[in-house]
Design an enzyme around this catalytic site. Structure first.
Site, PDB file in Angstrom:
ATOM      1  N   ASP A 101      59.827  21.727 -29.775  1.00 19.56           N
ATOM      2  CA  ASP A 101      60.065  20.690 -30.775  1.00 19.56           C
ATOM      3  C   ASP A 101      58.851  20.618 -31.709  1.00 19.56           C
ATOM      4  OD1 ASP A 101      62.371  20.080 -29.395  1.00 19.56           O
ATOM      5  OD2 ASP A 101      61.458  18.415 -28.289  1.00 19.56           O
ATOM      6  N   ALA A 102      59.075  20.050 -32.889  1.00 18.86           N
ATOM      7  CA  ALA A 102      57.974  19.976 -33.866  1.00 18.86           C
ATOM      8  C   ALA A 102      56.781  19.204 -33.300  1.00 18.86           C
ATOM      9  CB  ALA A 102      58.471  19.333 -35.152  1.00 18.86           C
TER      10      ALA A 102
END
Ligand code: URA
Length: 230
Positions: A101-102
């Protein structure tokens, strides 16, 4: 690609020598001896010659310490991507083997080798991934046991596979899972009534994030690291 061609391309052997080695039973596909020189490879098999895993030359294998705020994609119009952190001349055909995920940091593998990345990410190969998870409240022993048995995720019919929990500090654990479902760690923690505050991947299989790498830095994998995931 045919098996004999793959062997000739990935070793010093000529096509003829490759055929002979195959005929002598020296070549395995997914740990099974294969004597068919014309066997077609789909692309995700583990091919070995006399026990040594093979990969095509010219492939690249990198690890990066992914910083927060960077997306695990090759292109994105709104956010910086992991590939934006690399020199342009090495990014050709490079893709990410196991996205984060970012807001997740840590070990990201990038490669040009589609077979290799398939082996790293395929649930069938059972490759363990270890995350350091900072939680917003301490994990109870009961919750840890639930995670180790497998939990039901929201909107997912299958329970998670058994995970391993290792307590590091009051609110920090290491969690090892062998799947890569969407937001899996965050959803597992939600399933036991907790919440992830920070997530950092430290290990994939036997490959550990090199602690000399600052966020955003990368290096080539050693041959040993690469082959350990073969
Ligand atoms: N699990 C998550 O929830 N996020 C990640 O980035 C990786 C695993």
């Amino acid at each position: 690609m045919r098996l004999d061609q793959f062997i000739a391309n990935s070793t010093e052997l000529s096509r003829k020598e490759a055929k002979r080695a195959i005929g002598r039973g020296e070549v395995t596909i997914n740990e099974q001896i294969c004597k068919g020189a014309n066997t077609r490879l789909a692309g995700d098999e583990r091919v070995a010659l006399s026990g040594t895993p093979l990969s095509l030359p010219g492939e690249r294998y990198l690890m990066m310490n992914k910083p927060a705020g960077v997306v695990s994609a090759t292109t994105d119009s709104d956010h910086p991507t992991a590939l934006d952190l690399l020199p342009a001349e090495i990014t050709r055909h490079l893709h990410i083997a196991g996205r984060l995920d970012a807001d997740t940091t840590g070990l990201l593998l990038l490669t040009t080798d589609g077979q290799w990345s398939h082996r790293v990410t395929s649930p069938r190969t059972d490759c363990p991934k270890t995350y350091r998870v900072t939680l917003n409240e301490p994990l109870s022993d009961a919750a840890a046991q639930q995670l180790e048995r497998g939990v039901d995720l929201h909107n997912d019919p299958r329970p998670t596979r058994p995970a391993r929990v290792h307590f590091l500090e009051d609110r920090i654990i290491e969690l090892t899972i062998s799947e890569g479902r969407y937001h899996q760690v965050k959803r597992m923690m939600a399933a036991v009534g907790n919440h992830v505050e920070a997530l950092h991947r430290v290990r994939i299989g036997q490959v550990e994030l090199d602690d000399a790498l600052m966020p955003g830095e990368y290096r080539e994998l050693t041959a040993e690291e690469r082959d350990s995931l073969a």
